[in-house]
Scaffold this active site. Sequence first.
Site, PDB file in Angstrom:
ATOM      1  N   CYS A 176       0.835  -1.209   0.000  1.00  0.00           N
ATOM      2  CA  CYS A 176       0.000   0.000   0.000  1.00  0.00           C
ATOM      3  C   CYS A 176       0.874   1.265   0.000  1.00  0.00           C
ATOM      4  O   CYS A 176       1.567   1.542   0.986  1.00  0.00           O
ATOM      5  CB  CYS A 176      -0.910  -0.050   1.229  1.00  0.00           C
ATOM      6  SG  CYS A 176      -1.763   1.484   1.618  1.00  0.00           S
ATOM      7  N   CYS A 216       0.102   3.776   2.764  1.00  0.00           N
ATOM      8  CA  CYS A 216       0.565   3.232   4.053  1.00  0.00           C
ATOM      9  C   CYS A 216       2.052   3.531   4.239  1.00  0.00           C
ATOM     10  O   CYS A 216       2.483   3.928   5.323  1.00  0.00           O
ATOM     11  CB  CYS A 216       0.343   1.723   4.114  1.00  0.00           C
ATOM     12  SG  CYS A 216      -1.377   1.207   4.001  1.00  0.00           S
TER      13      CYS A 216
END
Length: 102
Positions: free
Chosen positions: A31, A34
């Site tokens: 991600c 993230c």
Amino acid sequence: MNAIEITKENFESEVTAAKGAVLLDFWAPWCGPCRMLTPVIDEVAAGHPDLKVGKVNIDEQPDLAVRFGVQSIPTLIVFKDGKKTKESVGFVPREMVESLLD
């Protein structure tokens, strides 16, 4: 303080039984947002030595993601004295992370 890897095995001892605030970062290695949030979380942790920070890899801990209704990542959840108090979804700047702790 370095982030602690949170699993279903240590969740009770590290989060539920913790006194004070715990910031959990639900994330995944693939991600992009993230990965962008990681240094922000590190800065917040450095500024709050009493804050416990945990990371939950949703690929490795899907049961915890389901338990807390995590449908998008990154998701930040704040617990105080073992109870969920606030939540944020998506990349947020440091100021927003700080506001979750108030």
